[in-house]
Design a protein around this motif. Structure first.
Motif, PDB file in Angstrom:
ATOM      1  N   UNK A  41      -2.347  -3.349   4.672  1.00 51.86           N
ATOM      2  CA  UNK A  41      -1.579  -3.210   5.907  1.00 51.86           C
ATOM      3  C   UNK A  41      -0.683  -1.986   5.881  1.00 51.86           C
ATOM      4  N   UNK A  42       0.037  -1.793   4.763  1.00 46.51           N
ATOM      5  CA  UNK A  42       0.961  -0.655   4.662  1.00 46.51           C
ATOM      6  C   UNK A  42       0.218   0.657   4.473  1.00 46.51           C
ATOM      7  N   UNK A  43      -0.711   0.683   3.519  1.00 47.76           N
ATOM      8  CA  UNK A  43      -1.421   1.939   3.242  1.00 47.76           C
ATOM      9  C   UNK A  43      -2.313   2.353   4.412  1.00 47.76           C
ATOM     10  N   UNK A  44      -2.955   1.381   5.058  1.00 45.43           N
ATOM     11  CA  UNK A  44      -3.777   1.704   6.221  1.00 45.43           C
ATOM     12  C   UNK A  44      -2.945   2.248   7.367  1.00 45.43           C
ATOM     13  N   UNK A  45      -1.759   1.669   7.572  1.00 48.28           N
ATOM     14  CA  UNK A  45      -0.870   2.160   8.625  1.00 48.28           C
ATOM     15  C   UNK A  45      -0.390   3.574   8.318  1.00 48.28           C
ATOM     16  N   UNK A  46      -0.106   3.850   7.044  1.00 52.16           N
ATOM     17  CA  UNK A  46       0.309   5.206   6.659  1.00 52.16           C
ATOM     18  C   UNK A  46      -0.807   6.221   6.940  1.00 52.16           C
ATOM     19  N   UNK A  47      -2.022   5.898   6.534  1.00 52.25           N
ATOM     20  CA  UNK A  47      -3.144   6.814   6.777  1.00 52.25           C
ATOM     21  C   UNK A  47      -3.397   6.994   8.263  1.00 52.25           C
ATOM     22  N   UNK A  55       1.937  14.572  -3.972  1.00 47.50           N
ATOM     23  CA  UNK A  55       3.201  14.530  -3.253  1.00 47.50           C
ATOM     24  C   UNK A  55       3.774  13.124  -3.089  1.00 47.50           C
ATOM     25  N   UNK A  56       2.940  12.096  -3.102  1.00 48.42           N
ATOM     26  CA  UNK A  56       3.426  10.735  -2.853  1.00 48.42           C
ATOM     27  C   UNK A  56       3.606   9.985  -4.165  1.00 48.42           C
ATOM     28  N   UNK A  57       4.743   9.330  -4.316  1.00 48.02           N
ATOM     29  CA  UNK A  57       5.083   8.658  -5.572  1.00 48.02           C
ATOM     30  C   UNK A  57       5.145   7.141  -5.419  1.00 48.02           C
ATOM     31  N   UNK A  58       5.801   6.651  -4.404  1.00 43.47           N
ATOM     32  CA  UNK A  58       5.982   5.207  -4.266  1.00 43.47           C
ATOM     33  C   UNK A  58       4.836   4.592  -3.462  1.00 43.47           C
ATOM     34  N   UNK A  59       4.548   3.324  -3.734  1.00 44.11           N
ATOM     35  CA  UNK A  59       3.425   2.646  -3.101  1.00 44.11           C
ATOM     36  C   UNK A  59       3.636   2.463  -1.600  1.00 44.11           C
ATOM     37  N   UNK A  60       4.873   2.410  -1.151  1.00 42.98           N
ATOM     38  CA  UNK A  60       5.143   2.242   0.275  1.00 42.98           C
ATOM     39  C   UNK A  60       4.664   3.441   1.100  1.00 42.98           C
ATOM     40  N   UNK A  61       4.519   4.605   0.466  1.00 40.47           N
ATOM     41  CA  UNK A  61       4.073   5.804   1.167  1.00 40.47           C
ATOM     42  C   UNK A  61       2.613   6.155   0.876  1.00 40.47           C
TER      43      UNK A  61
END
Length: 305
Positions: free
Chosen positions: A96-102, A245-251
């Motif tokens: 849900x989070x990663x798909x929304x980010x992409x 560039x991305x470090x945390x799982x939320x991003x």
């Protein structure tokens, strides 16, 4: 007398006898077979099956339990359809989070990048200035720079701008690396548009910006649709810049989530394949929406240089 009457009867009966079969069938029988076209169709069917077979196996694996996967052949139907693999993969992979980010990055980056690329290509192709070929050459060189050699300087730049580990910090490099290729393709398309269309619009009092929006962009729909598909797929699947560039799982974006899922749950073949299938659904939807323009637009830039 009988011979004279027999002659017309024979003349009339001959056409009836010749027309006993279907005209379309007779025409097909007399037409030589196009073996080249038949060979192309056979090659197309074989190639489609080769490409389609792995996806069938992936889907069947995604609805099997680990016991079914170990006990049956990859192409066999599951004993019990384990649809729960999809909900489990969605939960474990934080889809849900990663798909929304992409999706957020792709929806902002692709239309914005295409608009900027179209404006730049229009300026180079339709507005006459001395250095337009030099500018085009610099843009072409920019599209050939491998991303891998720029990862180190890119990391330092984003760190200095305090944009590391953020979606806006990911959008800027995506735009920088995506725009040159789109400019190069759209330049050839805009050069192929007749000058009379632009001159007619100017006679009606249209400004340059209005010509770009109301005349050039509608004509460029096929090329823009093809670039939209290519750019969306490239942005959705991009891994090198995102992992730098991305470090945390939320991003995280989808490629980072797939890599993390395969590392942590690599032996859960059912949920892993379900996760991969779900991550590819938006790309398939975008392609189906714009596929009728794809071939036409992909070749549009090669009409005139």
């Amino acid at each position: 007398m009988s011979d004279e009457l027999a002659t017309p009867v024979a003349l009339v009966s001959e056409p009836r006898q010749a027309s006993g079969g279907s005209p379309a069938r007779a025409e097909r029988a007399g037409r030589p077979r196009n073996w080249g076209l038949i060979s192309l169709w056979i090659a197309l069917v074989v190639t489609s099956l080769i490409w389609f077979f792995p996806f069938v196996i992936m889907f069947l694996t995604s609805v099997k339990s680990n016991a079914d996967i170990a006990a049956t052949a990859p192409w066999s139907l599951p004993g019990d359809w384990a649809w729960e693999n999809y909900s489990e993969a969605f939960r474990m992979g934080n889809l849900g989070t990663t798909g929304l980010n992409s999706l957020l990055v792709s929806i902002i980056k692709v239309p914005l990048g295409l608009f900027l690329a179209a404006a730049a290509a229009f300026a180079i192709a339709r507005i006459r200035f001395r250095a337009h070929r030099l500018v085009l050459a610099l843009i072409a060189v920019g599209s050939m720079v491998p991303i891998q050699i720029a990862l180190g300087p890119l990391f330092n730049t984003m760190l200095g701008l305090d944009m590391l580990n953020s979606l806006p910090g990911l959008l800027l490099p995506y735009l920088a690396f995506g725009i040159p290729y789109a400019v190069f393709v759209l330049y050839g398309f805009f050069r192929a548009i007749p000058d009379e269309l632009e001159e007619s619009a100017r006679l009606d009092g249209a400004s340059t910006f209005r010509i770009f929006l109301q005349v050039i962009l509608p004509l460029a729909k096929p090329a823009l649709a093809a670039l939209f598909i290519l750019d969306f797929v490239a942005t959705w699947n991009e891994y090198a810049i995102a992992t730098t560039l991305l470090r945390t799982q939320d991003n995280w974006t989808i490629p980072l989530a797939v890599q993390s899922f395969s590392t942590q749950h690599g032996t859960s073949y059912g949920p892993l394949n379900a996760f991969i299938i779900m991550s590819a659904v938006p790309v398939v939807i975008v392609y189906l929406m714009f596929q009728r323009y794809f071939v036409q637009g992909a070749l549009a830039g090669a009409v005139k240089g």
